[in-house]
Design an enzyme around this catalytic site. Sequence first.
Site, short mmCIF file in Angstrom:
data_model
loop_
_atom_site.label_atom_id
_atom_site.label_comp_id
_atom_site.label_asym_id
_atom_site.label_seq_id
_atom_site.Cartn_x
_atom_site.Cartn_y
_atom_site.Cartn_z
N CYS A 48 -2.03 26.20 -40.99
CA CYS A 48 -1.84 27.01 -39.76
C CYS A 48 -0.85 28.13 -39.98
O CYS A 48 -0.96 29.19 -39.36
CB CYS A 48 -1.37 26.11 -38.62
SG CYS A 48 0.12 25.20 -39.01
N GLU A 89 0.33 23.17 -30.15
CA GLU A 89 0.65 23.68 -31.49
C GLU A 89 -0.63 24.33 -31.99
O GLU A 89 -1.53 23.65 -32.48
CB GLU A 89 1.09 22.53 -32.40
CG GLU A 89 2.36 21.82 -31.94
CD GLU A 89 3.63 22.59 -32.27
OE1 GLU A 89 3.57 23.47 -33.16
OE2 GLU A 89 4.66 22.33 -31.66
#
Length: 468
Positions: A245, A211
């Site tokens: 993010c 991720e």
Amino acid sequence: MSDLQNIFDRQKSAFNGAPNIGWATRKANLKKLGNAIKTHETEFQRVISEDFGNRSFVETTLAEVMVIQGGISHALKHTPKWMRTRRAPTAMQFKPGSNKIVPQPLGVVGIISPWNYPLQLAIMPLIAALGAGNRVMIKPSEYTPKLSQLLKDVLAGIFSEDEVYVAVGGVDVAQEFSSLPFDHLLFTGSTNVGRIVAEAAAKNLTPVTLELGGKSPTIIDESADMNTSVARIANGKLLNAGQTCVAPDYVLMPGAKINAFSEAMIQQAEKFYPKVAGNPDYTSIIADNHYARLQGLLEDAENKGAKIRTAGDDDKQQLAKERRVPLTIVTDTTPDMKIMQEEIFGPLLPVVASDSLDDALDYVQKRERPLALYWFGKNKKKENRVLNESISGGVSVNDVAWHVIQEDIPFGGVGPSGMGAYHGEAGFNTFSHLKGVFTQSRFSQGKMLHPPYGPKTEKMLKMMKKIM
Ligand code: NAD
């Protein structure tokens, strides 16, 4: 033998002793995890804030605790269904034999998490791994030492070491951790470290879910409602002071509207946060090196001719002392500026002119595949083109970041922004082995294919070719 190897071995032998724990135990694990997070919410708010310098308590509740509670409720409701043996069709030539898919826990899984949402990004993968029936080792970030220790203490209070273990420490611990022969390793962090982790895992042929990060574009179409778009983009960009993010990294929009948009963004930020310094709702930049990195991006852009607009009129020295950066809009950018090349991960927002959808899609396609992409507009045809012609981990349409907290869709990156996915069923599947099983029927004519081959075999092959 090192401590980590020792814990790993103990988890492995505990797993081998009970390789497929049932729903009752998994449910109890998820429930006590949910209760522990609830019970310690105030402490989590406090230590995360101390680690950051200041982290809005509301943001910790909204973007960490509530996301976790949502993940746990969803898992409690749906895991029994995901655990069930799945029916699968069987091709005519293999009938009356039958196929099925049996989900199985993988064993001992590792989770490496970053500092930006240090609770959520350790616990959300844990929910998926526990729901799938695994033993789990977690390595949280060294940038949030207080949270990491609290997490260790809280989880040690509800799980034995051979069920869930938290390894605290620096990069040396992280390196040793990623070299353990896990049955699966989920890493959340930067693309650069992701490469190192994938390499370490490859030595054990440990499958990885990565991720990662990247530059997530926001495309504003001329059909977009400007007021709504500004409020939503400013909110998504300033959450956690841009240290998200999936924060919008840069904006692509019609050149003629850039000025008005930039002014509106500044005004919106000032409405959200009349003061940045001293405001308990405005999160600090995590550490001095990250603060200096953001200042460096701005300096580089300014030196190369960019125009900088900053929200508010806070005292610069005070801002620096508190490591706080107000919303900063950067226009007149050029591709050679670092701010247009590196993931920003802070409240700086470059706005780039792009006068047609072709232009915007071309800009996105020529760059690394992003973790998220945002499109603002009312034109359905264009929206469909964006969805079909751009590749990103996920998309929110007419807002930012909301796709991430939907438990009913997978969350993950693509290419340099990651591989694999989790959340909801995607997470259960990530941490399960989906075992394909074929059961032969006692009426099977398979023996007609046994050697020695002859006319009988020929007849059988002919028949099979007909029905295939
Ligand atoms: P990072 O890559 O520096 O660190 C992440 C973790 O990796 C930490 O726990 C650290 O201890 C560990 N680590 C560091 N060096 C290592 C090594 N050599 N071997 C093994 N492990 C090592 O990332 P960060 O600064 O904590 O987080 C910011 C980055 O994470 C940004 O790029 C952001 O986009 C990304 N991110 C992605 C997601 C997502 O869900 N895709 C979520 C949050 C953050």
